[in-house]
Scaffold this active site. Structure first.
Site, PDB file in Angstrom:
ATOM      1  CB  ILE A 259      -1.852  -0.079  -7.274  1.00 34.25           C
ATOM      2  CG1 ILE A 259      -0.891   1.292  -6.134  1.00 34.25           C
ATOM      3  CG2 ILE A 259      -1.434  -1.538  -6.425  1.00 34.25           C
ATOM      4  CD1 ILE A 259      -1.805   0.611  -5.093  1.00 34.25           C
ATOM      5  N   PRO A 260      -0.670  -2.202  -9.813  1.00 33.54           N
ATOM      6  CG  PRO A 260       1.239  -3.099 -10.561  1.00 33.54           C
ATOM      7  CD  PRO A 260       0.944  -2.288  -9.417  1.00 33.54           C
ATOM      8  CB  CYS A 261      -5.565  -3.895  -9.416  1.00 33.47           C
ATOM      9  SG  CYS A 261      -6.109  -3.143 -10.421  1.00 33.47           S
ATOM     10  CG  HIS A 262      -3.489  -3.777 -15.143  1.00 33.59           C
ATOM     11  ND1 HIS A 262      -3.144  -2.135 -14.514  1.00 33.59           N
ATOM     12  CD2 HIS A 262      -2.566  -3.642 -16.118  1.00 33.59           C
ATOM     13  CE1 HIS A 262      -1.717  -2.425 -14.387  1.00 33.59           C
ATOM     14  NE2 HIS A 262      -1.373  -2.963 -16.015  1.00 33.59           N
TER      15      HIS A 262
END
Length: 300
Positions: A259-262
């Site tokens: 889950i690409p929160c970056h």
């Protein structure tokens, strides 16, 4: 006591640590534009072998990796991708592979399951060395429920955090079970030219409030190599004034990288507030952008 996967090739683990050291040096000193000799010395190898190993792992040269670590680059990408979430909402998760580097099927826990704090679940976990540092991966039969970075080499801190999030679950150390997930997350099997990983969809088991899950599902729509603002995410979930709440939900993402929160940054282009440190966030973005952007865009 937890330990890095004992079945893991010690040579691979040493290489990951060497590349991780070089990446940290790049992120910390990008304004000084460190050269190949300097980076090779940090990694403890000859320039020739370092160049080859870095390019083999990252798929791009150290010089090109450095190009994606600048504030100007982040601002340019943010401006270019302003409508990326709107496009993703239109095409859905079955859209072009350039739009989605990871195809993920998400299952939210029921309110009863959430309240049970993992009761009845068996969670298999393993620690894996990566060029971004040690990573803890945990999964149930229903899907991946945790992916985090550890600050301590033995992963004790990450394991304690994961156990606190699932206090009633049965925890079983099983690095062989989680290694395929780590390989998918960190592309040990390689990138396709469009940045996708291919293969069957990974399933995630998500434990959060309805609002948090809506935010995490929106993050899954951000393409590899792209960045969006917190305002973009708030608008995408139909809560355009909820930037602060969106930021809090992004920060509580339990399955980083997948889950690409970056990929969420400030509207100004400033990269900040990453749960696992701003340098690691910069490195993840540079790594992804180097794979999906053409050479002429990298030089723009």
């Amino acid at each position: 006591m937890p330990c890095l996967n004992p079945a893991e090739d010690p040579v691979d683990a040493r290489r990951h640590r060497a590349i991780a050291a070089a990446i940290r040096h790049l992120v910390d000193h990008w304004q000084d534009q460190p050269g190949l000799d300097e980076l090779a010395a940090v990694a403890g190898m000859s320039p020739f072998h370092f160049q080859r190993l870095f390019t083999q792992w990252a798929g791009i040269s150290p010089k090109r990796f450095l190009q994606f670590l600048t504030l100007d680059n982040a601002k340019r990408l943010l401006a270019a991708n302003q409508s990326v979430l709107d496009v993703a909402l239109d095409v859905g998760l079955s859209g072009p592979s350039r739009l989605h580097d990871l195809f993920v099927a998400c299952e939210a826990m029921t309110p009863g399951e959430y309240k049970a704090l993992g009761g009845g679940l068996t969670i298999r976990w393993g620690l894996h060395s990566t060029p971004f540092g040690p990573s803890l991966v945990a999964a149930t039969e229903r899907g991946v429920c945790w992916l985090s970075f550890a600050e301590e080499e033995d992963g004790r801190d990450a394991l304690a955090e994961m156990a606190a999030a699932w206090p009633a679950a049965r925890l079983v150390e099983d690095a062989d079970a989680t290694r395929p997930v780590a390989a998918r997350a960190f592309r040990w099997d390689g990138f396709a030219k469009d940045g996708s990983t291919g293969g069957e969809p990974l399933r995630l088991l998500m434990k959060g409030t309805n609002f948090q899950i809506k935010v995490w599902e929106a993050l899954l729509r951000i393409p590899s190599g792209a960045v969006v603002s917190y305002e973009d995410v708030a608008r995408a979930i139909g809560q355009p004034t909820a930037m602060r709440a969106v930021g809090a939900a992004v920060g509580r993402n339990p399955v980083c990288v997948l889950i690409p929160c970056h990929r969420v940054i400030q509207k100004s282009g400033i990269i900040h507030n990453y749960r696992y440190g701003v340098p690691r966030k910069r490195a993840l973005l540079a790594w992804e952008q180097g794979h999906v952007l053409p050479e002429d865009e990298a030089a723009a």
